[in-house]
Enzyme design. Sequence first.
Site, PDB file in Angstrom:
ATOM      1  N   GLU A 178      15.573 -14.799 -19.752  1.00  0.00           N
ATOM      2  CA  GLU A 178      14.585 -13.711 -19.793  1.00  0.00           C
ATOM      3  C   GLU A 178      15.234 -12.350 -19.882  1.00  0.00           C
ATOM      4  O   GLU A 178      14.768 -11.475 -20.610  1.00  0.00           O
ATOM      5  CB  GLU A 178      13.769 -13.705 -18.493  1.00  0.00           C
ATOM      6  CG  GLU A 178      12.636 -14.641 -18.400  1.00  0.00           C
ATOM      7  CD  GLU A 178      11.789 -14.306 -17.193  1.00  0.00           C
ATOM      8  OE1 GLU A 178      10.762 -13.651 -17.359  1.00  0.00           O
ATOM      9  OE2 GLU A 178      12.185 -14.694 -16.073  1.00  0.00           O
ATOM     10  N   GLU A 230      14.755 -22.590 -12.820  1.00  0.00           N
ATOM     11  CA  GLU A 230      14.418 -21.178 -12.595  1.00  0.00           C
ATOM     12  C   GLU A 230      15.633 -20.289 -12.828  1.00  0.00           C
ATOM     13  O   GLU A 230      15.518 -19.216 -13.434  1.00  0.00           O
ATOM     14  CB  GLU A 230      13.867 -20.997 -11.178  1.00  0.00           C
ATOM     15  CG  GLU A 230      13.713 -19.568 -10.698  1.00  0.00           C
ATOM     16  CD  GLU A 230      12.764 -18.706 -11.532  1.00  0.00           C
ATOM     17  OE1 GLU A 230      12.109 -19.255 -12.447  1.00  0.00           O
ATOM     18  OE2 GLU A 230      12.720 -17.488 -11.301  1.00  0.00           O
ATOM     19  N   LYS A 244       4.565  -8.820 -18.435  1.00  0.00           N
ATOM     20  CA  LYS A 244       4.489  -9.248 -17.033  1.00  0.00           C
ATOM     21  C   LYS A 244       3.380 -10.282 -16.851  1.00  0.00           C
ATOM     22  O   LYS A 244       3.516 -11.206 -16.074  1.00  0.00           O
ATOM     23  CB  LYS A 244       4.230  -8.055 -16.118  1.00  0.00           C
ATOM     24  CG  LYS A 244       4.206  -8.393 -14.631  1.00  0.00           C
ATOM     25  CD  LYS A 244       5.515  -9.024 -14.182  1.00  0.00           C
ATOM     26  CE  LYS A 244       5.453  -9.485 -12.738  1.00  0.00           C
ATOM     27  NZ  LYS A 244       6.668 -10.291 -12.382  1.00  0.00           N
ATOM     28  N   ASN A 283      -0.885  -0.061   6.298  1.00  0.00           N
ATOM     29  CA  ASN A 283      -0.164  -0.943   5.382  1.00  0.00           C
ATOM     30  C   ASN A 283       0.343  -2.103   6.221  1.00  0.00           C
ATOM     31  O   ASN A 283       0.889  -1.893   7.293  1.00  0.00           O
ATOM     32  CB  ASN A 283       1.009  -0.189   4.738  1.00  0.00           C
ATOM     33  CG  ASN A 283       1.757  -1.053   3.729  1.00  0.00           C
ATOM     34  OD1 ASN A 283       1.283  -2.135   3.371  1.00  0.00           O
ATOM     35  ND2 ASN A 283       2.907  -0.599   3.290  1.00  0.00           N
ATOM     36  N   GLY A 284       0.119  -3.337   5.769  1.00  0.00           N
ATOM     37  CA  GLY A 284       0.627  -4.498   6.508  1.00  0.00           C
ATOM     38  C   GLY A 284      -0.503  -5.447   6.879  1.00  0.00           C
ATOM     39  O   GLY A 284      -1.576  -5.433   6.279  1.00  0.00           O
ATOM     40  N   TRP A 320      -3.305  -2.098  -1.717  1.00  0.00           N
ATOM     41  CA  TRP A 320      -3.049  -3.349  -2.427  1.00  0.00           C
ATOM     42  C   TRP A 320      -3.719  -4.411  -1.566  1.00  0.00           C
ATOM     43  O   TRP A 320      -3.211  -4.771  -0.501  1.00  0.00           O
ATOM     44  CB  TRP A 320      -1.550  -3.582  -2.564  1.00  0.00           C
ATOM     45  CG  TRP A 320      -1.168  -4.898  -3.175  1.00  0.00           C
ATOM     46  CD1 TRP A 320      -0.845  -6.040  -2.510  1.00  0.00           C
ATOM     47  CD2 TRP A 320      -1.078  -5.215  -4.558  1.00  0.00           C
ATOM     48  NE1 TRP A 320      -0.565  -7.048  -3.386  1.00  0.00           N
ATOM     49  CE2 TRP A 320      -0.693  -6.583  -4.656  1.00  0.00           C
ATOM     50  CE3 TRP A 320      -1.271  -4.507  -5.722  1.00  0.00           C
ATOM     51  CZ2 TRP A 320      -0.503  -7.237  -5.872  1.00  0.00           C
ATOM     52  CZ3 TRP A 320      -1.082  -5.154  -6.942  1.00  0.00           C
ATOM     53  CH2 TRP A 320      -0.714  -6.494  -7.013  1.00  0.00           C
ATOM     54  N   ARG A 349       3.674   1.598  -6.906  1.00  0.00           N
ATOM     55  CA  ARG A 349       3.637   0.456  -5.964  1.00  0.00           C
ATOM     56  C   ARG A 349       2.521  -0.506  -6.304  1.00  0.00           C
ATOM     57  O   ARG A 349       2.469  -1.613  -5.776  1.00  0.00           O
ATOM     58  CB  ARG A 349       3.476   0.968  -4.534  1.00  0.00           C
ATOM     59  CG  ARG A 349       4.596   1.844  -4.028  1.00  0.00           C
ATOM     60  CD  ARG A 349       4.201   2.582  -2.761  1.00  0.00           C
ATOM     61  NE  ARG A 349       4.172   1.716  -1.616  1.00  0.00           N
ATOM     62  CZ  ARG A 349       5.219   1.498  -0.804  1.00  0.00           C
ATOM     63  NH1 ARG A 349       6.359   2.110  -1.059  1.00  0.00           N
ATOM     64  NH2 ARG A 349       5.131   0.703   0.221  1.00  0.00           N
ATOM     65  N   HIS A 406      22.965 -38.841 -19.583  1.00  0.00           N
ATOM     66  CA  HIS A 406      22.036 -39.319 -20.617  1.00  0.00           C
ATOM     67  C   HIS A 406      22.003 -38.380 -21.816  1.00  0.00           C
ATOM     68  O   HIS A 406      21.035 -38.374 -22.564  1.00  0.00           O
ATOM     69  CB  HIS A 406      20.634 -39.485 -20.013  1.00  0.00           C
ATOM     70  CG  HIS A 406      20.607 -40.464 -18.890  1.00  0.00           C
ATOM     71  ND1 HIS A 406      20.746 -41.823 -19.070  1.00  0.00           N
ATOM     72  CD2 HIS A 406      20.517 -40.271 -17.561  1.00  0.00           C
ATOM     73  CE1 HIS A 406      20.714 -42.427 -17.910  1.00  0.00           C
ATOM     74  NE2 HIS A 406      20.563 -41.515 -16.973  1.00  0.00           N
ATOM     75  N   CYS A 431       0.841  -1.198   0.000  1.00  0.00           N
ATOM     76  CA  CYS A 431       0.000   0.000   0.000  1.00  0.00           C
ATOM     77  C   CYS A 431       0.877   1.250   0.000  1.00  0.00           C
ATOM     78  O   CYS A 431       2.028   1.216   0.376  1.00  0.00           O
ATOM     79  CB  CYS A 431      -0.892  -0.002   1.239  1.00  0.00           C
ATOM     80  SG  CYS A 431      -1.846  -1.507   1.382  1.00  0.00           S
ATOM     81  N   LYS A 482      15.739 -17.185 -15.601  1.00  0.00           N
ATOM     82  CA  LYS A 482      16.103 -15.790 -15.285  1.00  0.00           C
ATOM     83  C   LYS A 482      17.134 -15.273 -16.291  1.00  0.00           C
ATOM     84  O   LYS A 482      17.050 -14.166 -16.787  1.00  0.00           O
ATOM     85  CB  LYS A 482      16.628 -15.705 -13.863  1.00  0.00           C
ATOM     86  CG  LYS A 482      15.565 -15.888 -12.804  1.00  0.00           C
ATOM     87  CD  LYS A 482      14.753 -14.652 -12.584  1.00  0.00           C
ATOM     88  CE  LYS A 482      13.322 -14.559 -12.888  1.00  0.00           C
ATOM     89  NZ  LYS A 482      12.419 -15.609 -13.116  1.00  0.00           N
TER      90      LYS A 482
END
Length: 614
Positions: free
Chosen positions: A491, A484, A609, A101-102, A75, A27, A507, A2, A488
């Site tokens: 990308e 992953e 995104k 916020n939180g 948020w 944000r 193999h 937030c 990265k």
Amino acid sequence: MCGIVGYVGHRQAEGVVIEGLRRLEYRGYDSAGIALAHDGRVASDKRAGKLANLEKAMIDHPLPQATTGIGHTRWATHGAPNDVNAHPHLGSTGRLAVVHNGIIENFAALRDDLEDAGHEMLSETDTEVAAHLLELEVCAGADLTTAMQSVCRRLRGAFTLVALDAEDPGRVVAARRSSPLVVGIGEGENFLGSDVAAFIEHTREALELEQDQVVTITADAVSVSGFDGTPGEGRRYHVDWDLAAAEKDGHDWFMRKEIHEQPRAVAESLLGRRNAEGLLQLDEMRLSDDDLRDIDKIIIIAAGTSFYAGMVAKYAIEHWTRISVEVELASEFRYRDPILTHSTLVVAISQSGETADTLQAIRHARVQRSRVLAICNTNGSTIPRESDGVIYTHAGPEIGVASTKGFLTQLVACYLLALYLAQVKGTRYGDEIAQVMDQLDRMPAHIQTVLDADESIYALAREHADARSVLFLGRHAGYPVALEGALKLKEIAYLHAEGFAAGELKHGPIALVEPGLPVFCIVPPRGRDQLHEKMVSGIQEVRARGARTLCIAEEGDESIRPYADVLVPVPAVPVLLQPLVSVVPLQLFACELATQLGHDVDQPRNLAKSVTVE
Ligand code: AGP
């Protein structure tokens, strides 16, 4: 996360607050609101959607002039993104407003007490509880600062609270625990913000608060205290950043900022997951325990990084629950005519909640009458809305296209799901579950330990700026980490990179190995049956063929040193949780290498995104 703005001074508060909220739009948010102190009453407005919706409403229904005000961009975590759940929240008398916020972990019990005492809650939020608690204190005669201190002593969780009392209009009072808040110090005016972007156009003199502190701002003064009322200081500093840098917390990229936000993102995703008896509770899980006890198969569907989170989840869920788990690419799922029954739980993992492949896959699963659970970072997005239940991660908005904190918080949500299923099905004792939760609670600190060594990883990346290809090897839960890490690099560095299960090398893939080829090796913790030894032999195999072995291994694992050209230590953690620390060096490496290559790290070529087309 937030966005919060507070103001007391000589200007019209409405303009300062709205402009501050606009600076915080980066944000990410799903509603916005403002409250002003005018003539002993709070004048406020709040709307779902973008700031423009609020501004339009304020044209249609203008607010009065005022020089004290607070504002918020939300948020959503607890409660859907709508007008009612938007901040600010008022008590019942209309003299007090608060934004937050939180996550207030113990809000449910506090809410019950308030409702038992006759308070009516209008929203689903934890914030409204704080508004009523503060109002009770000021109506009993406490000033707002004392009221804030008293209420904060009763709250558990991570929170930033900012409040105003219209019967005391010359001040705004705020408090922080493990959540961002900074003071802007002006001439005859003072500001509060979630970060300096909120007020940097007015002043570059800032005051950073410490943990568990309350700050009171008036037009001419800023005073700090502890929750117990003892005087405090805060840390004064001058802001050198421009606005663009302020939005990235001083980092060059949102991705780099988000990598460094991971300790807090993981901590916030763990908040409130255990009730007063220590049992796991998953707040948005709309599937009953009986529904879950019926489950005899789980199919995890996702795309990209989220798919790799699902691969880690398979190890954890099968180990803790003994339920069979399949992990399937969302884009392949419905074309393979999957075997789905009412006892199949389909788990859709998606940071954005809008990925078309994943959305179409869950629609197929629901037609086949399977139950669908979403793991998602975006409250109110399509995939959770079309699921039977959801576990929200609390990473806050992820701006960088390459997912980082989204991935780590997905892992946390997957662990929580696995442990909750184990609790419901009785496949793990309560003390075993508690032990894993305690280990998870220590993970933010372990992740921070890895981040504290970021410069060494950046130097390693710069050494490899001319690499033409990089391989990644892993075993067990380290195999998805290898995938992953490769993703990265593809990308954002546009570099050929490939992840393998280390046992697969012989193999075929070992034919790729040639002198000087960088190979990241994610080494499992020691003492885990033969996993560690098998990984060591894989490292020896590639090194014998000239590879440059970049080994990520737990602190103190000297057995790897003879085979490692570079040894990256990570904290020793259980094998199932190791992805939370072993992926971080790979994120840092990719981010720095892409930067060295001059690429747009946040908006890499050809990528979006959220992939909302199949
Ligand atoms: C990850 O870095 C990529 N941005 C991409 O693979 C992403 O994970 C994938 O598109 C899935 O997105 P989602 O989690 O929003 O569904």
